[in-house]
Each structure stands twice: as C-alpha cells, then as structure tokens.
Write an enzyme that holds these catalytic residues in place. Sequence first.
Site, PDB file in Angstrom:
ATOM      1  N   CYS A   1      -2.080  -9.340   9.800  1.00 14.76           N
ATOM      2  CA  CYS A   1      -1.103 -10.353  10.356  1.00 14.76           C
ATOM      3  C   CYS A   1      -1.927 -11.282  10.907  1.00 14.76           C
ATOM      4  O   CYS A   1      -2.462 -11.147  12.027  1.00 14.76           O
ATOM      5  CB  CYS A   1       0.030  -9.712  11.268  1.00 14.76           C
ATOM      6  SG  CYS A   1       1.099 -10.693  11.905  1.00 14.76           S
TER       7      CYS A   1
ATOM      8  N   LYS B   1      -3.822  -1.798   5.973  1.00 17.09           N
ATOM      9  CA  LYS B   1      -3.476  -3.011   5.294  1.00 17.09           C
ATOM     10  C   LYS B   1      -4.495  -4.146   5.944  1.00 17.09           C
ATOM     11  O   LYS B   1      -4.231  -4.417   6.975  1.00 17.09           O
ATOM     12  CB  LYS B   1      -2.159  -3.094   5.323  1.00 17.09           C
ATOM     13  CG  LYS B   1      -1.524  -4.549   4.649  1.00 17.09           C
ATOM     14  CD  LYS B   1      -0.222  -4.539   4.142  1.00 17.09           C
ATOM     15  CE  LYS B   1       0.343  -5.614   3.527  1.00 17.09           C
ATOM     16  NZ  LYS B   1       0.573  -6.833   4.439  1.00 17.09           N
TER      17      LYS B   1
ATOM     18  N   GLY C   1       6.275  -7.386  -1.544  1.00 17.23           N
ATOM     19  CA  GLY C   1       7.073  -7.866  -0.103  1.00 17.23           C
ATOM     20  C   GLY C   1       8.147  -8.746  -0.562  1.00 17.23           C
ATOM     21  O   GLY C   1       9.209  -8.311  -0.885  1.00 17.23           O
ATOM     22  N   ARG C   2       7.873 -10.185  -0.683  1.00 12.15           N
ATOM     23  CA  ARG C   2       8.975 -11.047  -1.000  1.00 12.15           C
ATOM     24  C   ARG C   2       9.659 -10.865  -2.217  1.00 12.15           C
ATOM     25  O   ARG C   2      10.822 -10.891  -2.179  1.00 12.15           O
ATOM     26  CB  ARG C   2       8.330 -12.489  -0.830  1.00 12.15           C
ATOM     27  CG  ARG C   2       8.031 -12.768   0.533  1.00 12.15           C
ATOM     28  CD  ARG C   2       7.179 -13.981   0.706  1.00 12.15           C
ATOM     29  NE  ARG C   2       5.712 -13.828  -0.088  1.00 12.15           N
ATOM     30  CZ  ARG C   2       4.804 -14.785   0.063  1.00 12.15           C
ATOM     31  NH1 ARG C   2       4.995 -15.869   0.538  1.00 12.15           N
ATOM     32  NH2 ARG C   2       3.674 -14.475  -0.660  1.00 12.15           N
TER      33      ARG C   2
ATOM     34  N   HIS D   1      -4.138  -7.158   1.022  1.00 12.46           N
ATOM     35  CA  HIS D   1      -3.599  -8.747   0.696  1.00 12.46           C
ATOM     36  C   HIS D   1      -4.541  -9.460   0.111  1.00 12.46           C
ATOM     37  O   HIS D   1      -5.481  -9.899   0.990  1.00 12.46           O
ATOM     38  CB  HIS D   1      -2.636  -9.121   2.048  1.00 12.46           C
ATOM     39  CG  HIS D   1      -2.137 -10.256   1.707  1.00 12.46           C
ATOM     40  ND1 HIS D   1      -1.352 -10.862   2.605  1.00 12.46           N
ATOM     41  CD2 HIS D   1      -1.752 -11.190   0.674  1.00 12.46           C
ATOM     42  CE1 HIS D   1      -0.685 -11.997   2.080  1.00 12.46           C
ATOM     43  NE2 HIS D   1      -1.150 -12.027   0.815  1.00 12.46           N
TER      44      HIS D   1
ATOM     45  N   GLN E   1       3.992   1.024   9.984  1.00 12.83           N
ATOM     46  CA  GLN E   1       3.146   0.198  10.350  1.00 12.83           C
ATOM     47  C   GLN E   1       2.719   0.154  11.697  1.00 12.83           C
ATOM     48  O   GLN E   1       3.703  -0.471  12.274  1.00 12.83           O
ATOM     49  CB  GLN E   1       3.118  -0.846   9.414  1.00 12.83           C
ATOM     50  CG  GLN E   1       1.808  -1.760   9.685  1.00 12.83           C
ATOM     51  CD  GLN E   1       1.794  -3.036   9.017  1.00 12.83           C
ATOM     52  OE1 GLN E   1       2.503  -4.094   9.321  1.00 12.83           O
ATOM     53  NE2 GLN E   1       1.093  -3.303   7.849  1.00 12.83           N
TER      54      GLN E   1
ATOM     55  N   GLY F   1       0.143  -8.969  -2.696  1.00 13.41           N
ATOM     56  CA  GLY F   1       0.138 -10.535  -2.614  1.00 13.41           C
ATOM     57  C   GLY F   1       0.510 -11.354  -3.900  1.00 13.41           C
ATOM     58  O   GLY F   1      -0.310 -11.264  -4.803  1.00 13.41           O
ATOM     59  N   GLY F   2       1.703 -12.024  -3.730  1.00 11.78           N
ATOM     60  CA  GLY F   2       2.221 -12.812  -4.868  1.00 11.78           C
ATOM     61  C   GLY F   2       2.615 -12.161  -6.016  1.00 11.78           C
ATOM     62  O   GLY F   2       2.633 -12.533  -7.222  1.00 11.78           O
TER      63      GLY F   2
ATOM     64  N   MET G   1       8.650  -6.084   6.751  1.00 13.73           N
ATOM     65  CA  MET G   1       8.376  -7.384   6.922  1.00 13.73           C
ATOM     66  C   MET G   1       9.183  -7.975   8.203  1.00 13.73           C
ATOM     67  O   MET G   1      10.486  -7.782   8.257  1.00 13.73           O
ATOM     68  CB  MET G   1       8.846  -8.255   5.772  1.00 13.73           C
ATOM     69  CG  MET G   1       7.894  -8.022   4.501  1.00 13.73           C
ATOM     70  SD  MET G   1       8.305  -9.179   3.108  1.00 13.73           S
ATOM     71  CE  MET G   1       9.578  -8.401   2.574  1.00 13.73           C
TER      72      MET G   1
HETATM   73  C1  LIG Z   1       8.738 -12.299   6.820  1.00 12.09           C
HETATM   74  C2  LIG Z   1       7.655 -11.683   6.524  1.00 12.09           C
HETATM   75  C3  LIG Z   1       7.326 -10.557   7.511  1.00 12.09           C
HETATM   76  C4  LIG Z   1       6.167 -10.086   7.331  1.00 12.09           C
HETATM   77  N1  LIG Z   1       5.697  -8.837   8.144  1.00 12.09           N
HETATM   78  C5  LIG Z   1       4.821  -8.077   7.954  1.00 12.09           C
HETATM   79  C6  LIG Z   1       4.462  -7.226   8.662  1.00 12.09           C
HETATM   80  O1  LIG Z   1       5.180  -6.602   9.515  1.00 12.09           O
HETATM   81  N2  LIG Z   1       3.262  -6.278   8.235  1.00 12.09           N
HETATM   82  C7  LIG Z   1       2.726  -6.816   7.062  1.00 12.09           C
HETATM   83  O2  LIG Z   1       1.644  -5.803   6.685  1.00 12.09           O
HETATM   84  N3  LIG Z   1       2.560  -7.671   6.394  1.00 12.09           N
HETATM   85  C8  LIG Z   1       3.739  -8.455   6.510  1.00 12.09           C
HETATM   86  N4  LIG Z   1       4.230  -9.444   5.822  1.00 12.09           N
HETATM   87  C9  LIG Z   1       3.465  -9.806   4.727  1.00 12.09           C
HETATM   88  C10 LIG Z   1       3.784  -9.126   3.633  1.00 12.09           C
HETATM   89  O3  LIG Z   1       3.562  -7.556   3.666  1.00 12.09           O
HETATM   90  C11 LIG Z   1       2.770  -9.371   2.410  1.00 12.09           C
HETATM   91  O4  LIG Z   1       1.702  -8.908   2.707  1.00 12.09           O
HETATM   92  C12 LIG Z   1       2.953 -10.948   2.107  1.00 12.09           C
HETATM   93  O5  LIG Z   1       4.010 -11.586   2.136  1.00 12.09           O
HETATM   94  C13 LIG Z   1       2.285 -11.007   0.672  1.00 12.09           C
HETATM   95  O6  LIG Z   1       3.050 -10.229  -0.172  1.00 12.09           O
HETATM   96  P1  LIG Z   1       4.155 -10.735  -1.226  1.00 12.09           P
HETATM   97  O7  LIG Z   1       3.614 -11.905  -1.826  1.00 12.09           O
HETATM   98  O8  LIG Z   1       4.409  -9.577  -2.016  1.00 12.09           O
HETATM   99  O9  LIG Z   1       5.413 -11.038  -0.193  1.00 12.09           O
HETATM  100  C14 LIG Z   1       5.225 -10.384   6.095  1.00 12.09           C
HETATM  101  C15 LIG Z   1       5.748 -11.285   5.299  1.00 12.09           C
HETATM  102  C16 LIG Z   1       6.899 -11.997   5.286  1.00 12.09           C
HETATM  103  C17 LIG Z   1       7.228 -12.956   4.350  1.00 12.09           C
END
Ligand SMILES: Cc1cc2nc3c(=O)[nH]c(=O)nc-3n(C[C@H](O)[C@H](O)[C@H](O)COP(=O)(O)O)c2cc1C
Length: 331
Positions: free
Chosen positions: A83, A122, A222-223, A154, A53, A195-196, A1
């Site tokens: 993205c 992705k 992710g988060r 996602h 990635q 996602g979420g 991320m």
């Molecule tokens: C600060 C931040 C940076 C992110 N950077 C990337 C990235 O470099 N590549 C990517 O595929 N997704 C990136 N994402 C998206 C996450 O990989 C993920 O798809 C998105 O947050 C939803 O999943 P989650 O709810 O589990 O966080 C980023 C998300 C955040 C919060």
Amino acid sequence: MMDWTDRHCRMFHRQFSARALLYTEMVTTGAVIHGDREKLLGFSGAEHPLACQLGGSEPQDLAAAARIVEDFGYDEVNLNVGCPSDRVQSGSFGACLMQEPQLVADCVAAMKAVVKIPVTVKCRIGVDDQDPEEALDALADRVLAAGVDALWVHARKAWLKGLSPKENRDIPPLDYGRVRRLKARLPQLFIGINGGIPSLNASEALLAEADGLPALDGVMLGRAAYHDPALMGAVDRRIYGLETGDVSPRQAIEAYIPYIEDCLSRGIRLSHITRHMLGAFTAVPGARLFRRILTVEGVKAGAGVEVLTSALAALDEAQERAADRIADSAA
Ligand SMILES: Cc1cc2nc3c(=O)[nH]c(=O)nc-3n(C[C@H](O)[C@H](O)[C@H](O)COP(=O)(O)O)c2cc1C
C-alpha cells in the site's frame, strides 16, 4: 480494499463462490491491538475461507495482532507490503517495506512463531527506482527463509513520490513476466499474482504456463471482482474444477436475502449492504433501473428488503420488455 469492501461485501461475494479465498481490507496492528476488535475483525462464519490483512512493521506488534486474528477464527493472516498511501508511508509500513526485506522477514518470522494459520505477504515488484529483478528476489528470498506460506505479488511498482494511491494502481506498468520469473526461480513457494486481471479467461491464462515460464499458483482479483461480481459465479467450476453449476447474480442476491434481513433486524441500514451489489447486473436491460432503485430508495430511513425485491422485479420487467421488442422486430 479499504473504503470499498467490508464484511457485507465479503458475504455477498461468498454467495458466488464457495471456494474463493476472500481477504479483508488492511487493518493496522495498532487498531487490532487497541481498537474495537469486534467492529474491525468481526465476520460471519459463512465467509470462510477468509484471510485478514494486517498493516504494520513492528514484529512484536504484528505477532500480537496475528494471534488476535487467529483467535478470531481467520484462516490466514497476510502482511501488506504494497500500500503506497501517505498515511501508510508515515507509519513506515505498506509498500515502503519493499526497501526493508529483512524487516519484512522478521515480521513474518515473529508471526509464524505464534500462530498456526498460514502467514502470507502481499507485495509489489518494487518501489521508486528499485530494480524489480533485485527488489522482488530480495524480498521473496528473505520471507521464504522466514517461513512465509505464500507470496502475492501486485505486478507493478509503487511510486512512493508523486503518485496518489489511485494512480499507483494504474500508472506504473504491469509486468506479469517478472512474477512468472520469480516462480521459475522459487518453484517451492506459492506465488499468486494480482493487478489488472479483468476476467476468468485472463485468470486461467495466468494459471497456465506461458512463453516457457511456469504457471502461477493463484490469481487475486480486486477491482474487477468488486465492479462486476457476476464474474465470480463461474469461479468454482472454472478455477477450482468443481462439478457445480454457475451462480447467477440473481441467485446470489436471493441467497443473500436472509443475511440482509438479519442485518436489518440488528439496525444496519439497507444501503450499507446493497451498495456492494450495484455492479451485479451490467450491460443488461434494466441494470440502470436496478441501480437507481437501490440508490434512491435504499438510502431512505427504514428501507427494507422490499426495496431489493422491487429492484429485481423492475429488472425482470425491463428484460421482458426487451425480449418482446426483439420478438416483435423478428416477426
Ligand atoms: C479502493 C481500494 C482499496 C484498496 N485497499 C487495499 C488494501 O487494503 N490492501 C491491499 O493489499 N490492497 C488494497 N488495494 C489494492 C488491491 O488489492 C489491488 O492490489 C489493486 O487494486 C490491483 O489489483 P486489481 O487490478 O485486481 O484491482 C486497494 C484497491 C482499491 C481500489
């Protein structure tokens, strides 16, 4: 991320799970080909299994970058088709590639032609006014034909106009059913969902059949994993079925200390490493004190591992005091 994770974060997360596949943040082909590769791509052997990635949309550039990634020792190369940031849109890659499925397939084919490691994508379920049924099928069919090894979805659209990247991670509604329908149509393709997803309970539900639709092959957090790394301590047992004990945040931090000492000896600041563990303890007595010591003392010049051990000691004391209070009130 991007801007959140880095190699120190991955190394910390690796202490919780030997098996979970970890991903780098997106690195652009231009940076990989022309930039400081060690700085962008360097990692520690203990981070395996590890995917890198890439962001890009020129098949030959992606092939060149994928080869560099493979030579660096990564276990997988992944193409970002999700993205939505302006910077990425002006370079015509990331989520806007959902509108160009054949170009994505050409990118995958070019990478597959030059590397042996898995090439994965992705993506989103669509962008803007695309119909997610058509858009995701079109992308999946074409990348499958190009030999993609896995598709991570996602499970929400990206709205390229009008929403910030942050809003694009929350506002477009999640549609897990759409991803399961894709899996039903393409059982031969590894399809992971993102996602979420807040927890391992939710992960297990997505890895099982539901409503007559098939189980998904993988979950990507992710988060939740970033903010609450402790949830990863049961991944090897619950998700991978290994007969292994769960890893507590304290165990993970203690196992991580030799790595921190090595980084400090090479001039890396403590706070650059410990910033990733601020969420290690949540909703337990002393968690705020732990965070405060790391954020106030950890940023001082010359801060060493003793800051971390004193934060852990403060956590212990807070927990003992809380236990005493409970014992007193029960007496
Ligand atoms: C600060 C931040 C940076 C992110 N950077 C990337 C990235 O470099 N590549 C990517 O595929 N997704 C990136 N994402 C998206 C996450 O990989 C993920 O798809 C998105 O947050 C939803 O999943 P989650 O709810 O589990 O966080 C980023 C998300 C955040 C919060």
